[in-house]
Motif scaffolding. Structure first.
Motif, PDB file in Angstrom:
ATOM      1  N   ALA A  17       5.370  -0.034 -16.120  1.00  0.00           N
ATOM      2  CA  ALA A  17       4.375  -1.102 -16.047  1.00  0.00           C
ATOM      3  C   ALA A  17       4.410  -1.732 -14.654  1.00  0.00           C
ATOM      4  O   ALA A  17       5.482  -1.932 -14.087  1.00  0.00           O
ATOM      5  CB  ALA A  17       4.663  -2.153 -17.112  1.00  0.00           C
ATOM      6  N   TYR A  18       3.241  -2.004 -14.110  1.00  0.00           N
ATOM      7  CA  TYR A  18       3.187  -2.540 -12.751  1.00  0.00           C
ATOM      8  C   TYR A  18       2.002  -3.485 -12.577  1.00  0.00           C
ATOM      9  O   TYR A  18       1.001  -3.408 -13.292  1.00  0.00           O
ATOM     10  CB  TYR A  18       3.078  -1.399 -11.728  1.00  0.00           C
ATOM     11  N   ALA A  19       2.149  -4.383 -11.622  1.00  0.00           N
ATOM     12  CA  ALA A  19       1.036  -5.219 -11.163  1.00  0.00           C
ATOM     13  C   ALA A  19       0.412  -4.523  -9.963  1.00  0.00           C
ATOM     14  O   ALA A  19       0.978  -3.587  -9.401  1.00  0.00           O
ATOM     15  CB  ALA A  19       1.542  -6.607 -10.778  1.00  0.00           C
ATOM     16  N   ILE A  20      -0.773  -4.971  -9.574  1.00  0.00           N
ATOM     17  CA  ILE A  20      -1.445  -4.365  -8.429  1.00  0.00           C
ATOM     18  C   ILE A  20      -2.160  -5.469  -7.654  1.00  0.00           C
ATOM     19  O   ILE A  20      -2.636  -6.446  -8.246  1.00  0.00           O
ATOM     20  CB  ILE A  20      -2.433  -3.267  -8.904  1.00  0.00           C
ATOM     21  N   LEU A  21      -2.191  -5.343  -6.348  1.00  0.00           N
ATOM     22  CA  LEU A  21      -2.776  -6.393  -5.507  1.00  0.00           C
ATOM     23  C   LEU A  21      -4.141  -5.984  -4.974  1.00  0.00           C
ATOM     24  O   LEU A  21      -4.349  -4.856  -4.545  1.00  0.00           O
ATOM     25  CB  LEU A  21      -1.845  -6.699  -4.329  1.00  0.00           C
TER      26      LEU A  21
ATOM     27  N   ARG B 178      -7.317  -6.774 -16.584  1.00  0.00           N
ATOM     28  CA  ARG B 178      -7.035  -8.196 -16.359  1.00  0.00           C
ATOM     29  C   ARG B 178      -6.919  -8.457 -14.862  1.00  0.00           C
ATOM     30  O   ARG B 178      -6.134  -7.809 -14.175  1.00  0.00           O
ATOM     31  CB  ARG B 178      -5.738  -8.593 -17.067  1.00  0.00           C
ATOM     32  N   VAL B 179      -7.719  -9.373 -14.370  1.00  0.00           N
ATOM     33  CA  VAL B 179      -7.670  -9.783 -12.965  1.00  0.00           C
ATOM     34  C   VAL B 179      -7.442 -11.284 -12.920  1.00  0.00           C
ATOM     35  O   VAL B 179      -8.165 -12.056 -13.570  1.00  0.00           O
ATOM     36  CB  VAL B 179      -8.979  -9.435 -12.211  1.00  0.00           C
ATOM     37  N   VAL B 180      -6.430 -11.694 -12.159  1.00  0.00           N
ATOM     38  CA  VAL B 180      -6.155 -13.119 -11.965  1.00  0.00           C
ATOM     39  C   VAL B 180      -6.425 -13.450 -10.499  1.00  0.00           C
ATOM     40  O   VAL B 180      -5.901 -12.778  -9.602  1.00  0.00           O
ATOM     41  CB  VAL B 180      -4.702 -13.480 -12.324  1.00  0.00           C
ATOM     42  N   PHE B 181      -7.247 -14.461 -10.261  1.00  0.00           N
ATOM     43  CA  PHE B 181      -7.590 -14.856  -8.894  1.00  0.00           C
ATOM     44  C   PHE B 181      -6.645 -15.943  -8.401  1.00  0.00           C
ATOM     45  O   PHE B 181      -6.338 -16.897  -9.123  1.00  0.00           O
ATOM     46  CB  PHE B 181      -9.032 -15.369  -8.834  1.00  0.00           C
TER      47      PHE B 181
ATOM     48  N   ALA C 103       2.983 -12.011  -3.851  1.00  0.00           N
ATOM     49  CA  ALA C 103       2.589 -11.068  -4.903  1.00  0.00           C
ATOM     50  C   ALA C 103       3.789 -10.671  -5.756  1.00  0.00           C
ATOM     51  O   ALA C 103       3.694 -10.603  -6.989  1.00  0.00           O
ATOM     52  CB  ALA C 103       1.944  -9.832  -4.274  1.00  0.00           C
ATOM     53  N   CYS C 104       4.924 -10.401  -5.106  1.00  0.00           N
ATOM     54  CA  CYS C 104       6.130 -10.001  -5.840  1.00  0.00           C
ATOM     55  C   CYS C 104       6.637 -11.134  -6.726  1.00  0.00           C
ATOM     56  O   CYS C 104       7.007 -10.911  -7.884  1.00  0.00           O
ATOM     57  CB  CYS C 104       7.225  -9.568  -4.861  1.00  0.00           C
ATOM     58  N   ASP C 105       6.661 -12.355  -6.208  1.00  0.00           N
ATOM     59  CA  ASP C 105       7.122 -13.498  -6.996  1.00  0.00           C
ATOM     60  C   ASP C 105       6.228 -13.724  -8.215  1.00  0.00           C
ATOM     61  O   ASP C 105       6.715 -14.061  -9.308  1.00  0.00           O
ATOM     62  CB  ASP C 105       7.154 -14.764  -6.132  1.00  0.00           C
ATOM     63  N   THR C 106       4.930 -13.532  -8.039  1.00  0.00           N
ATOM     64  CA  THR C 106       3.996 -13.695  -9.150  1.00  0.00           C
ATOM     65  C   THR C 106       4.229 -12.621 -10.206  1.00  0.00           C
ATOM     66  O   THR C 106       4.198 -12.897 -11.421  1.00  0.00           O
ATOM     67  CB  THR C 106       2.544 -13.628  -8.635  1.00  0.00           C
ATOM     68  N   ALA C 107       4.491 -11.386  -9.760  1.00  0.00           N
ATOM     69  CA  ALA C 107       4.766 -10.293 -10.694  1.00  0.00           C
ATOM     70  C   ALA C 107       6.061 -10.536 -11.462  1.00  0.00           C
ATOM     71  O   ALA C 107       6.149 -10.262 -12.665  1.00  0.00           O
ATOM     72  CB  ALA C 107       4.844  -8.967  -9.941  1.00  0.00           C
ATOM     73  N   ILE C 108       7.070 -11.059 -10.768  1.00  0.00           N
ATOM     74  CA  ILE C 108       8.346 -11.363 -11.427  1.00  0.00           C
ATOM     75  C   ILE C 108       8.133 -12.394 -12.537  1.00  0.00           C
ATOM     76  O   ILE C 108       8.684 -12.275 -13.645  1.00  0.00           O
ATOM     77  CB  ILE C 108       9.379 -11.868 -10.391  1.00  0.00           C
ATOM     78  N   LYS C 109       7.321 -13.412 -12.275  1.00  0.00           N
ATOM     79  CA  LYS C 109       7.010 -14.425 -13.288  1.00  0.00           C
ATOM     80  C   LYS C 109       6.318 -13.801 -14.492  1.00  0.00           C
ATOM     81  O   LYS C 109       6.457 -14.293 -15.621  1.00  0.00           O
ATOM     82  CB  LYS C 109       6.135 -15.521 -12.685  1.00  0.00           C
ATOM     83  N   ASP C 110       5.555 -12.726 -14.239  1.00  0.00           N
ATOM     84  CA  ASP C 110       4.870 -12.029 -15.327  1.00  0.00           C
ATOM     85  C   ASP C 110       5.757 -10.977 -15.980  1.00  0.00           C
ATOM     86  O   ASP C 110       5.295 -10.202 -16.835  1.00  0.00           O
ATOM     87  CB  ASP C 110       3.591 -11.359 -14.801  1.00  0.00           C
ATOM     88  N   GLY C 111       7.025 -10.907 -15.561  1.00  0.00           N
ATOM     89  CA  GLY C 111       7.973  -9.984 -16.173  1.00  0.00           C
ATOM     90  C   GLY C 111       7.810  -8.550 -15.709  1.00  0.00           C
ATOM     91  O   GLY C 111       8.210  -7.621 -16.420  1.00  0.00           O
ATOM     92  N   LEU C 112       7.249  -8.346 -14.517  1.00  0.00           N
ATOM     93  CA  LEU C 112       7.001  -6.997 -14.013  1.00  0.00           C
ATOM     94  C   LEU C 112       7.944  -6.665 -12.864  1.00  0.00           C
ATOM     95  O   LEU C 112       8.079  -7.432 -11.911  1.00  0.00           O
ATOM     96  CB  LEU C 112       5.549  -6.862 -13.552  1.00  0.00           C
TER      97      LEU C 112
ATOM     98  N   TYR D 162      -3.760  -8.856  -9.193  1.00  0.00           N
ATOM     99  CA  TYR D 162      -3.792 -10.145  -8.523  1.00  0.00           C
ATOM    100  C   TYR D 162      -4.808 -10.068  -7.389  1.00  0.00           C
ATOM    101  O   TYR D 162      -4.615  -9.335  -6.416  1.00  0.00           O
ATOM    102  CB  TYR D 162      -2.425 -10.509  -7.954  1.00  0.00           C
ATOM    103  N   ALA D 163      -5.890 -10.824  -7.512  1.00  0.00           N
ATOM    104  CA  ALA D 163      -6.889 -10.878  -6.450  1.00  0.00           C
ATOM    105  C   ALA D 163      -6.572 -12.092  -5.583  1.00  0.00           C
ATOM    106  O   ALA D 163      -6.751 -13.238  -6.025  1.00  0.00           O
ATOM    107  CB  ALA D 163      -8.291 -10.983  -7.033  1.00  0.00           C
ATOM    108  N   TYR D 164      -6.093 -11.823  -4.369  1.00  0.00           N
ATOM    109  CA  TYR D 164      -5.644 -12.906  -3.484  1.00  0.00           C
ATOM    110  C   TYR D 164      -6.737 -13.242  -2.483  1.00  0.00           C
ATOM    111  O   TYR D 164      -7.083 -12.428  -1.623  1.00  0.00           O
ATOM    112  CB  TYR D 164      -4.366 -12.492  -2.761  1.00  0.00           C
ATOM    113  N   LEU D 165      -7.293 -14.446  -2.612  1.00  0.00           N
ATOM    114  CA  LEU D 165      -8.365 -14.915  -1.735  1.00  0.00           C
ATOM    115  C   LEU D 165      -7.787 -15.998  -0.815  1.00  0.00           C
ATOM    116  O   LEU D 165      -7.736 -17.177  -1.172  1.00  0.00           O
ATOM    117  CB  LEU D 165      -9.530 -15.472  -2.551  1.00  0.00           C
TER     118      LEU D 165
END
Length: 335
Positions: free
Chosen positions: A55-59, A175-178, A91-100, A136-139
């Motif tokens: 399982a992975y997050a993507i930026l 799922r996309v989080v802005f 991005a990595c810190d956000t993924a860690i919070k999401d358990g990824l 994670y959509a980073y604006l």
């Protein structure tokens, strides 16, 4: 009597030549599945997965100054001094919070020194975004105080919405989080779907469901219109960034310039009988061929509808060295 599927499969397998397993091994080696390189969110090390991808997050983001590349991430002491490293940390810190444990980031997970790897990655990118646990959509140009519902807001006018690559990065993931600058949570594409639809012209149903089945129900011309006002750094990427939206793959040939978009349309025609691909308007008065030169020529095609074809003996259309061969139904008009 209903046959036993397991027994039937076993009998079929027993009738195969004794060397069949060797053939499967050979084909696997000859045509391996696309390898995916992921960044460990804790150690910031890269790991490559041929199968059983975790399982992975993507930026999703817009490239800025001093982005950390594949070569840079191998030397963390050097990477930490680069301006783009803060984006990786966020991005990595956000993924860690999401358990990824893993995340895919295009800047550092693709070895851009390898043209073969770049080609494989771009052809696989829609699938990678689609299979992510979260995108994670980073604006970076949007602040916390911004009124995201306002059509003149920083969110609505963000550079992110003008880039060619971010179109598939918006549609493909479930799922996309802005996030705005400093990783302030703005909302998800589900909660912001009405605003996003207004900004992009994309149907709300597609924003919430980017499956190929859902996309294929949308006329080709309408999908092209979504990219009409988007741009890319390389001219060829205008076409390459759209491959996933039409479910096609093709070799990357940087240097071919506008021919890439022509090739894309040829690939779409090979597997689609949607006539709306010809529903575009020329931007000049010179002689033209049957195909558009860029998505911008589909700018006014957002309401095009596919012609219903109930004929069982309808003929396919195709392009030859003599031109287009096509049969179209006639519509009666009464005045």
């Amino acid at each position: 009597m209903v046959p036993d599927p397991g027994r039937q499969s076993s009998n079929v397998y027993n009738r195969l030549p004794f060397f069949f397993p060797l053939v499967l091994v050979f084909l696997t080696l000859l045509f391996p599945s696309p390898a995916m390189r992921l960044l460990n969110t804790v150690t910031k090390e890269l790991f490559e997965f041929q199968s059983d991808v975790p399982a992975y997050a993507i930026l999703s983001h817009v490239w800025e100054k001093e982005e950390v590349t594949f070569r840079d991430i191998g030397d963390l002491d050097k990477a930490k001094k680069m301006q783009g490293f803060s984006k990786i940390i966020g991005a990595c810190d956000t993924a860690i919070k999401d358990g990824l444990k893993y995340i895919w980031i295009d800047t550092c997970c693709i070895n851009k020194d390898s043209s073969a790897e770049v080609s494989e990655a771009i052809n696989s990118m829609y699938m990678w975004y689609k299979n992510s646990r979260v995108c994670y959509a980073y604006l970076s140009d949007v602040s916390k105080e911004d009124d995201h519902e306002n059509s003149c807001s920083f969110f609505a006018t963000s550079l992110w919405f003008s880039r060619g690559w971010t179109l598939q990065e918006l549609i493909a993931p479930r799922r996309v989080v802005f996030y705005g600058m400093n990783w302030i949570d703005i909302g998800t594409k589900a909660t912001l779907r009405h605003t996003i639809s207004t900004i992009t012209g994309i149907d709300i149903g597609v924003i919430t469901d980017g499956s190929l089945d859902r996309l294929n129900s949308i006329p080709v011309a309408v999908r092209m219109s979504w990219a009409a006002d988007r741009n890319t750094t390389r001219e060829e990427d205008v076409a390459y960034s759209l491959m996933g939206l039409f479910g096609v793959t093709m070799p990357l040939l940087y240097g071919e310039r506008g021919k890439a978009f022509i090739r894309l349309q040829h690939e779409i025609i090979k597997q689609s009988d949607d006539h709306s691909i010809f529903a575009w308007a020329s931007q000049d008065d010179g002689e033209r061929g049957i195909l558009a030169r860029s998505p911008s020529e589909f700018r006014n095609s957002e309401k095009v509808e596919r012609i219903p074809d109930s004929s069982e003996d309808s003929k396919p259309y195709f392009i030859t060295n003599k031109g287009l061969r096509i049969d179209l139904p006639t519509l009666s008009s009464y005045f």
